[in-house]
Design an enzyme around this catalytic site. Structure first.
Site, mmCIF file in Angstrom:
data_model
loop_
_atom_site.group_PDB
_atom_site.id
_atom_site.type_symbol
_atom_site.label_atom_id
_atom_site.label_comp_id
_atom_site.label_asym_id
_atom_site.label_seq_id
_atom_site.Cartn_x
_atom_site.Cartn_y
_atom_site.Cartn_z
ATOM 1 N N GLU A 20 0.825 -1.200 0.000
ATOM 2 C CA GLU A 20 0.000 0.000 0.000
ATOM 3 C C GLU A 20 0.866 1.259 0.000
ATOM 4 O OE1 GLU A 20 -2.932 -2.188 3.206
ATOM 5 O OE2 GLU A 20 -2.262 -0.148 3.585
ATOM 6 N N CYS A 50 3.007 8.156 1.743
ATOM 7 C CA CYS A 50 3.523 7.227 2.732
ATOM 8 C C CYS A 50 3.821 5.915 1.998
ATOM 9 C CB CYS A 50 2.445 7.053 3.803
ATOM 10 S SG CYS A 50 2.885 5.894 5.067
ATOM 11 N N CYS A 101 5.483 -7.687 7.561
ATOM 12 C CA CYS A 101 6.545 -7.264 8.479
ATOM 13 C C CYS A 101 6.765 -8.362 9.508
ATOM 14 C CB CYS A 101 6.135 -5.965 9.185
ATOM 15 S SG CYS A 101 7.424 -5.297 10.247
ATOM 16 N N CYS A 124 4.443 -5.864 15.991
ATOM 17 C CA CYS A 124 3.881 -4.866 16.922
ATOM 18 C C CYS A 124 2.386 -5.149 17.103
ATOM 19 C CB CYS A 124 4.104 -3.451 16.400
ATOM 20 S SG CYS A 124 5.841 -3.063 16.125
ATOM 21 N N CYS A 132 -0.535 -3.330 15.020
ATOM 22 C CA CYS A 132 -0.315 -3.099 13.594
ATOM 23 C C CYS A 132 -0.843 -4.232 12.718
ATOM 24 C CB CYS A 132 1.181 -2.904 13.363
ATOM 25 S SG CYS A 132 1.611 -2.769 11.641
ATOM 26 N N SER A 155 9.574 5.329 16.112
ATOM 27 C CA SER A 155 8.289 4.895 16.674
ATOM 28 C C SER A 155 8.528 4.494 18.119
ATOM 29 C CB SER A 155 7.754 3.688 15.892
ATOM 30 O OG SER A 155 7.573 4.039 14.551
ATOM 31 N N HIS A 201 6.133 5.054 21.212
ATOM 32 C CA HIS A 201 4.844 4.513 21.692
ATOM 33 C C HIS A 201 4.753 4.162 23.186
ATOM 34 C CE1 HIS A 201 4.166 4.692 17.510
ATOM 35 N NE2 HIS A 201 4.634 3.521 17.189
ATOM 36 N N HIS A 224 -5.837 4.084 15.034
ATOM 37 C CA HIS A 224 -6.904 3.605 14.152
ATOM 38 C C HIS A 224 -7.209 2.165 14.540
ATOM 39 C CE1 HIS A 224 -6.824 6.846 11.161
ATOM 40 N NE2 HIS A 224 -5.517 6.847 11.294
ATOM 41 N N CYS A 272 -2.194 1.277 8.363
ATOM 42 C CA CYS A 272 -1.386 0.606 7.359
ATOM 43 C C CYS A 272 -1.540 -0.900 7.452
ATOM 44 C CB CYS A 272 0.056 1.064 7.484
ATOM 45 S SG CYS A 272 1.233 -0.152 7.930
HETATM 46 S S1 SF4 Z 1 4.424 -0.968 13.268
HETATM 47 FE FE1 SF4 Z 1 5.995 -1.045 11.666
HETATM 48 S S2 SF4 Z 1 7.580 -2.381 12.542
HETATM 49 FE FE2 SF4 Z 1 5.742 -2.734 13.793
HETATM 50 S S3 SF4 Z 1 4.744 -4.521 12.813
HETATM 51 FE FE3 SF4 Z 1 3.858 -2.653 11.888
HETATM 52 S S4 SF4 Z 1 5.046 -2.299 10.030
HETATM 53 FE FE4 SF4 Z 1 6.224 -3.699 11.346
#
Ligand code: SF4
Length: 346
Positions: free
Chosen positions: A92, A105, A112, A116, A119, A211, A213, A287, A330
């Site tokens: 994307e 973006c 990945c 996380c 995500c 990142s 958090h 989100h 994402c």
């Molecule tokens: S936040 Fe970034 S590093 Fe973490 S799982 Fe999602 S895409 Fe991967």
């Protein structure tokens, strides 16, 4: 054997290709111009190359520029483009127009491996690295390319888990023979893989986003498994040693989760951790994604958190949420597409 793509090659690689194929050395610059500065749909379009040399190139290479396969448009103008990659996978790219800028973006991996908790891309698992050409293609094939002012590597994947191809794409974005963009228009975001971070900082002038958090070790471990390997304390100490002059910026990304990282305790720890680092914190509303108990902090409390940070001398801003109606988090759109195509295979 499958032909390689020309798009995504550096000038040095193009020189080697020309030398191997018996083309004159100056043809490498001409090819780079066609690839990165002009618009062509095939190698035949490289009209200042002789017919014979175009035939030689065609016999050995594909052009390698791919149109998007799908787009979703948000009521606020945000567009999410889906690009096909090898093996029927999808990535994307989110185009975000604003009054004074337009940002893309981009993704750097298919899925990945960092896992996380918050995500959707992480939930897909890792399915492969993008090549430099596939990263660059998200810009090259963007219908709004001429309006684009900024690029952020904050889409699918961890850019510094694919450092070689990401650095190659940055070289082509910023080189005078490439897209000719200023590195000040590009930001690479990472969860903090220290050895790769060092490579990136030493080999690029682009901005950095981290990142973060959660500033507490045990709490961040629950959100981001990378904390077990590269604790955020070490990442920030490492980044503090770098020279952030010459207009190069570091920013901190902080997604806000209700009850998890939005208390005064977190404000105090953030202020302690970031003390001495010239940076800005971007506070981001979460989100929601399927199958997670996480919730976003309310806007009122996000603003309060921002004010407390500002009160401690840390510049904090709240990032406006964009494209919530089009699976803006994402990984959501590509996951949906992956499921759809997988279903089609049965
Ligand atoms: S936040 Fe970034 S590093 Fe973490 S799982 Fe999602 S895409 Fe991967």
């Amino acid at each position: 054997m499958e032909k390689e793509n020309l798009f995504g090659k550096t000038l040095q690689e193009l020189k080697e290709i020309c030398s191997n194929l018996g083309l004159p050395s100056f043809a490498s610059r001409q090819i780079a111009e066609w690839l990165y500065k002009k618009d062509i749909s095939d190698i035949d379009g490289m009209s200042n190359l002789s017919l014979k040399n175009r035939e030689i190139l065609k016999e050995n290479f594909n052009l390698g520029i791919t149109a998007h396969s799908k787009v979703q448009v948000s009521a606020d103008g945000t567009k999410k483009y889906l690009f096909p990659t090898k093996n029927i996978k999808f990535i994307e790219a989110a185009y975000i127009p604003e009054t004074d800028r337009a940002t893309l973006c981009v993704s750097s991996q298919i899925g990945c491996k960092m896992g996380c908790l918050f995500c959707m891309t992480g939930k897909q698992g890792f399915q492969g690295n993008l090549t430099a050409g596939e990263i660059l293609n998200q810009v090259k094939a963007l219908p709004e390319r001429d309006k684009l002012t900024n690029i952020v590597y904050m889409g699918m994947g961890e850019p510094l888990d694919n450092t070689e191809e990401v650095l190659k794409s940055l070289e082509i974005f910023t080189a005078e023979w490439g897209f000719g963009m200023s590195p000040k228009r590009i930001t690479v975001s990472t969860i903090g893989i220290i050895p790769a971070l060092e490579t990136f900082l030493n080999n690029s002038d682009c901005h950095l986003a981290i990142s973060l958090h959660n500033p507490f070790d045990e709490e961040r471990k629950k959100l981001m498994p990378i904390q077990n390997v590269y604790p955020i304390e070490d990442v920030i100490q490492f980044v503090k040693k770098f020279d952030w002059a010459r207009q190069r910026r570091v920013s901190i990304e902080y997604i806000m989760f209700k009850g998890l990282n939005d208390t005064s305790r977190h404000v105090n720890q953030l202020a302690r951790l970031l003390n001495g680092l010239n940076c800005r914190i971007n506070l981001i509303r979460f989100h929601p994604i399927p199958d997670t108990p996480l919730e976003s902090t309310d806007l009122k409390d996000i603003l309060g958190f921002r004010d407390k940070l500002n009160g401690k001398g840390i510049t904090a801003t709240v990032r406006r949420s964009r494209g919530e109606d089009i699976y803006a988090a994402c990984g959501l759109l590509s996951t949906k597409e992956l499921i759809r195509t997988e279903k089609k295979d049965y």
